[in-house]
Design a protein around this motif. Sequence first.
Motif, short mmCIF file in Angstrom:
data_model
loop_
_atom_site.label_atom_id
_atom_site.label_comp_id
_atom_site.label_asym_id
_atom_site.label_seq_id
_atom_site.Cartn_x
_atom_site.Cartn_y
_atom_site.Cartn_z
N THR A 77 -14.33 17.36 -49.96
CA THR A 77 -15.81 18.19 -49.91
C THR A 77 -16.29 17.18 -51.29
N CYS A 78 -17.34 16.45 -50.66
CA CYS A 78 -18.11 15.36 -51.75
C CYS A 78 -19.34 15.41 -52.11
N ASP A 79 -19.25 15.70 -53.46
CA ASP A 79 -20.91 15.55 -53.63
C ASP A 79 -21.82 14.73 -53.35
N ASP A 80 -21.01 13.51 -53.03
CA ASP A 80 -21.82 12.24 -52.58
C ASP A 80 -21.13 11.80 -51.47
N VAL A 81 -21.64 12.03 -50.02
CA VAL A 81 -20.18 11.43 -49.27
C VAL A 81 -20.36 10.04 -49.40
N ALA A 82 -21.37 9.22 -48.95
CA ALA A 82 -21.66 8.39 -48.73
C ALA A 82 -21.17 7.15 -50.15
N ALA A 83 -21.55 7.87 -51.17
CA ALA A 83 -20.84 6.67 -52.60
C ALA A 83 -19.34 7.05 -52.32
N THR A 84 -18.95 7.92 -51.79
CA THR A 84 -17.65 8.33 -51.93
C THR A 84 -16.82 6.85 -50.63
N ALA A 85 -17.70 7.18 -49.93
CA ALA A 85 -16.98 6.15 -48.65
C ALA A 85 -17.11 4.89 -49.33
N VAL A 86 -17.69 4.45 -50.17
CA VAL A 86 -18.11 3.29 -50.85
C VAL A 86 -16.93 2.57 -52.07
N ALA A 87 -16.79 3.61 -52.38
CA ALA A 87 -15.91 3.28 -53.94
C ALA A 87 -15.18 3.59 -52.84
N ALA A 88 -14.55 4.27 -51.80
CA ALA A 88 -13.07 4.27 -50.71
C ALA A 88 -12.43 2.58 -50.28
N ASP A 110 -0.23 7.53 -42.89
CA ASP A 110 -0.76 7.94 -41.76
C ASP A 110 -1.81 9.31 -42.34
N VAL A 111 -1.99 9.88 -43.67
CA VAL A 111 -2.80 10.53 -44.06
C VAL A 111 -4.03 9.93 -44.65
N VAL A 112 -4.99 10.97 -44.07
CA VAL A 112 -6.71 10.69 -44.62
C VAL A 112 -7.24 11.33 -44.58
N HIS A 113 -8.56 11.26 -45.09
CA HIS A 113 -9.47 12.06 -46.05
C HIS A 113 -10.14 12.24 -45.42
N THR A 114 -11.01 13.34 -45.21
CA THR A 114 -12.52 13.22 -43.62
C THR A 114 -13.57 13.34 -45.13
N LEU A 115 -14.32 13.20 -45.05
CA LEU A 115 -15.47 13.67 -46.58
C LEU A 115 -16.14 14.46 -46.19
N LEU A 116 -16.19 15.43 -46.36
CA LEU A 116 -17.62 16.43 -46.40
C LEU A 116 -18.06 16.97 -47.18
N PRO A 117 -19.53 17.24 -46.53
CA PRO A 117 -20.59 17.98 -47.88
C PRO A 117 -20.12 19.15 -48.32
N THR A 118 -20.77 19.35 -49.89
CA THR A 118 -20.22 20.41 -50.26
C THR A 118 -20.57 21.18 -50.11
N ASP A 119 -21.63 21.53 -49.40
CA ASP A 119 -22.44 23.32 -48.34
C ASP A 119 -20.86 23.32 -47.40
N SER A 120 -19.74 22.55 -46.96
CA SER A 120 -19.52 22.51 -46.14
C SER A 120 -18.15 23.76 -46.80
N THR A 121 -18.12 24.93 -46.99
CA THR A 121 -17.74 26.60 -48.22
C THR A 121 -16.76 26.82 -46.74
N VAL A 122 -16.15 27.78 -47.57
CA VAL A 122 -14.79 28.32 -46.71
C VAL A 122 -15.85 29.37 -45.49
N ASN A 123 -16.88 29.81 -45.47
CA ASN A 123 -17.56 30.77 -44.42
C ASN A 123 -17.86 29.97 -43.40
N SER A 124 -18.17 28.61 -43.74
CA SER A 124 -18.36 27.89 -42.14
C SER A 124 -17.13 27.29 -41.53
N LEU A 125 -17.96 27.03 -40.02
CA LEU A 125 -16.65 25.94 -39.45
C LEU A 125 -16.94 24.51 -39.86
N PRO A 126 -15.57 24.35 -39.47
CA PRO A 126 -15.84 22.39 -40.20
C PRO A 126 -16.51 21.93 -39.37
N ALA A 127 -17.92 20.79 -40.28
CA ALA A 127 -18.34 19.61 -39.04
C ALA A 127 -17.57 19.38 -38.17
#
Length: 339
Positions: A77-88, A110-127
């Motif tokens: 989970t990231c505070d800015d998904v788009a900026a993190t993707a650009v940095a990567a 071959d392990v990857v990181h799916t980037l999620l917004p910070t509102d993807s909390t433990v009580n919500s289903l994965p986007a």
Amino acid sequence: MAVHDIGYVELYTRDAVTSVDYFVSAMGFTRVADSVEPERSSVLLQQGGVRLVVTSGRGIVRFLEQHGDGIADIALTCDDVAATAVAAASAGATVTRSSQGLPVVSGFGDVVHTLLPTDSTVNSLPAGRSWSYAPGATATAAAGRVTGLDHIAVCLEGGSLEKYADFYREVFGFSRYSSEYVAVGAQAMDSIVVRSDSGSAIFTLVAPDPGKEPGQLDNYLERNGGEGVQHLAFRTGEIITAVQECRERGVVFLDTPDSYYDMLGERLGGLHAQVEELRETKVLADRDEWGDLLQVFTRSPYPRNTLFFELIQRNGSRGFGSANIRALYEAVERDRLTS
């Protein structure tokens, strides 16, 4: 572009029924939801703050042929998904999109990181998937002995630790927390711990010393078909009880010789009353300037003997059991030579 937490960890497996049963029946996870897609099917498991996605199907055959059952995605989970993707991308990572349009960043092997917004909390289903709740399940975090994901241990090729530590700093804002070098006979391993500023996402990066004789980490890299997640460390507040329950349900833990416990009371004053409980459950103990640390490691339940799990209890400790790193190395080495 800071990373806040680990949204979920996804395990690819050939045998979803057996894998789900291991986590539910033996380790106390709850089946929360299911997702069925043309190329793959997934089960969401939860316990405390840990979310595991167990996935099988023809869409993951290449990964399974190369690596066997193992962790394929550590969603962040990231505070800015788009900026993190650009940095990567700027740091040299490959950035693709999932079928649902979420950024997916290459990590190690071959392990990857799916980037999620910070509102993807433990009580919500994965986007990004069509989930349906399992009968009787809700979005509320499932309670159990496991309260959270303490850290993820990553096995890398020898000589690559600095590169990956820099990568996670540049891309995800991780900082270096500690490092350790352990020599056992003619073998040796090096490690660097990196973590997010929030302290919620922690990776222990380990690699064999290429200047030493090949050992268990080289063996892991061969069995796993390259770099990958060596183990997941599940945090608990009651490790003795958790080990007893898991063992009764079929979890096999690595052995530790009695000589370790014979010296433990002297090495760690104040633990005398617990030594026999620790000996019986094979739990390791260590201490740093902040408090005590108790930990134990399972044998891998998978055919290629790669991924395994850890239970860890922190009584104030902020470290990673420096004195126990050697004990773990030796325990895994004994298991490797006898299995």
